[in-house]
Write an enzyme that holds these catalytic residues in place. Structure first.
Site, short mmCIF file in Angstrom:
data_model
loop_
_atom_site.label_atom_id
_atom_site.label_comp_id
_atom_site.label_asym_id
_atom_site.label_seq_id
_atom_site.Cartn_x
_atom_site.Cartn_y
_atom_site.Cartn_z
N CYS A 120 31.17 35.76 3.39
CA CYS A 120 31.23 36.75 4.46
C CYS A 120 29.92 37.54 4.47
O CYS A 120 29.50 38.08 3.44
CB CYS A 120 32.41 37.68 4.24
SG CYS A 120 32.38 39.19 5.24
N GLU A 121 29.25 37.62 5.61
CA GLU A 121 27.97 38.30 5.66
C GLU A 121 28.10 39.82 5.62
O GLU A 121 27.12 40.53 5.40
CB GLU A 121 27.19 37.90 6.92
CG GLU A 121 27.78 38.37 8.22
CD GLU A 121 26.93 37.98 9.43
OE1 GLU A 121 26.98 38.70 10.43
OE2 GLU A 121 26.23 36.95 9.36
N HIS A 122 29.32 40.34 5.82
CA HIS A 122 29.51 41.78 5.81
C HIS A 122 29.62 42.34 4.39
O HIS A 122 29.14 43.44 4.11
CB HIS A 122 30.76 42.15 6.60
CG HIS A 122 30.69 41.72 8.03
ND1 HIS A 122 31.79 41.26 8.73
CD2 HIS A 122 29.65 41.65 8.90
CE1 HIS A 122 31.43 40.94 9.96
NE2 HIS A 122 30.14 41.16 10.08
N HIS A 123 30.30 41.60 3.50
CA HIS A 123 30.50 42.08 2.13
C HIS A 123 29.95 41.11 1.07
O HIS A 123 29.98 41.41 -0.11
CB HIS A 123 32.00 42.31 1.86
CG HIS A 123 32.63 43.30 2.79
ND1 HIS A 123 33.31 42.92 3.94
CD2 HIS A 123 32.67 44.65 2.75
CE1 HIS A 123 33.75 44.01 4.55
NE2 HIS A 123 33.39 45.07 3.87
N GLN A 130 33.44 33.84 10.48
CA GLN A 130 34.20 32.63 10.80
C GLN A 130 34.05 32.23 12.25
O GLN A 130 34.00 31.04 12.58
CB GLN A 130 35.67 32.85 10.45
CG GLN A 130 36.53 31.60 10.63
CD GLN A 130 37.95 31.79 10.14
OE1 GLN A 130 38.19 32.50 9.17
NE2 GLN A 130 38.92 31.18 10.81
N HIS A 148 40.11 35.32 3.73
CA HIS A 148 38.91 36.12 3.48
C HIS A 148 39.15 37.09 2.33
O HIS A 148 40.03 37.95 2.41
CB HIS A 148 38.52 36.89 4.74
CG HIS A 148 38.04 36.02 5.86
ND1 HIS A 148 36.74 36.02 6.32
CD2 HIS A 148 38.70 35.09 6.61
CE1 HIS A 148 36.61 35.15 7.31
NE2 HIS A 148 37.79 34.57 7.51
N CYS A 182 37.41 39.54 1.55
CA CYS A 182 37.08 40.91 1.92
C CYS A 182 38.30 41.68 2.41
O CYS A 182 38.30 42.92 2.42
CB CYS A 182 35.99 40.93 2.99
SG CYS A 182 36.40 40.04 4.50
#
Length: 269
Positions: free
Chosen positions: A157-160, A198, A226, A228
């Protein structure tokens, strides 16, 4: 003093000069082994550098000398070394910020392990669609649905920067051409091994298949969990996310779309 004694004193934080010398020797050997494993170093007992290219017809390989390859390997090796060093320094900083001691025994090799793991998790950045396909597209008079389902994928996941993983189902309706089935899985891996969301991953896979084959239609569905939202945040184990991308006949024809969703048994697993 033996190497073993020097290493023991190094772990205890004493005799920094001899420790650095010892680590330098070991580090060079480790680096050489890692570069050889990654294809960035030519073994000492190997013959002159070669490049492998496919011939037409029988699919055999032709080996050709390529002196320019040596320079390319050296450049890639130097770039890898720089990136590894920067990532290892960053991991040490993170460990310190967490209140840990990066010099304690259990964490001594952690920065290197994390750096190598991140390079593997994001190796999709180093690949191109043409390399993955390797000319595995064939003329075939087949115009019915082709589906490869339950392809395992692992992404970040690019956010976390924590994992998400699950299954991808890929279908297409040929328009005079088919692709080697394993290539669909390789396409999925190439885009999954990057920092992703995703939704974008689903669309990239569909667009890649559409670009390669120019089929009557492409359908991609991903079901993933996920970390996250499972191991942090709302902490909801068992929750899954489903995304889809329909192109051509799958988007325009409800019956075709329904047939695809029925064949992959979406939601029944």
């Amino acid at each position: 003093m033996t190497d073993l004694e020097e290493l023991s004193l190094c772990a205890a934080g004493r005799q920094p000069d001899s420790c650095c010398k010892h680590e330098s020797i070991i580090g060079k050997k480790r680096k050489a082994a890692e570069e050889e494993l990654l294809g960035l170093r030519v073994p000492e007992d190997a013959t002159s550098p070669t490049i492998c290219s496919s011939s037409e017809g029988d699919g055999t390989k032709i080996m050709e000398d390529d002196s320019e390859n040596v320079t390319n390997v050296d450049d890639r090796s130097e770039d890898l070394e720089k990136r590894m060093c920067k990532m290892q320094d960053a991991v040490r900083t993170i460990l310190e910020c967490l209140g840990e001691d990066p010099t304690r025994e259990g964490l001594l090799d952690t920065p290197k392990r994390v750096a190598k793991a991140m390079l593997f998790f994001t190796e999709g950045y180093t690949k191109q669609l043409s390399d993955v396909m390797n000319n595995a597209v064939f003329e075939e008079n087949h115009d019915e649905m082709v589906i490869v389902r339950d392809i395992s994928i692992f992404s970040q996941c690019e956010h976390h920067m924590v994992p998400f993983f699950g299954k991808v189902h890929i279908g297409y309706i040929p328009n005079g051409k088919v692709v080697g089935l394993s290539k669909l899985a390789r396409i999925a891996d190439m885009y999954a091994r990057r920092l992703q969301v995703q939704e974008r991953l689903t669309k990239q896979i569909a667009q890649a298949v559409d670009e390669i084959l120019k089929p009557q239609g492409v359908a991609v569905v991903i079901e993933a969990s996920h970390m996250c939202m499972v191991s942090r945040g709302v902490q909801k184990p068992g929750a899954s996310t489903v995304t889809s991308c329909m192109v051509g006949a799958f988007k325009e024809d409800a019956k075709t779309r329904k047939e695809f969703l029925s064949l992959i048994n979406i939601g029944s697993k």
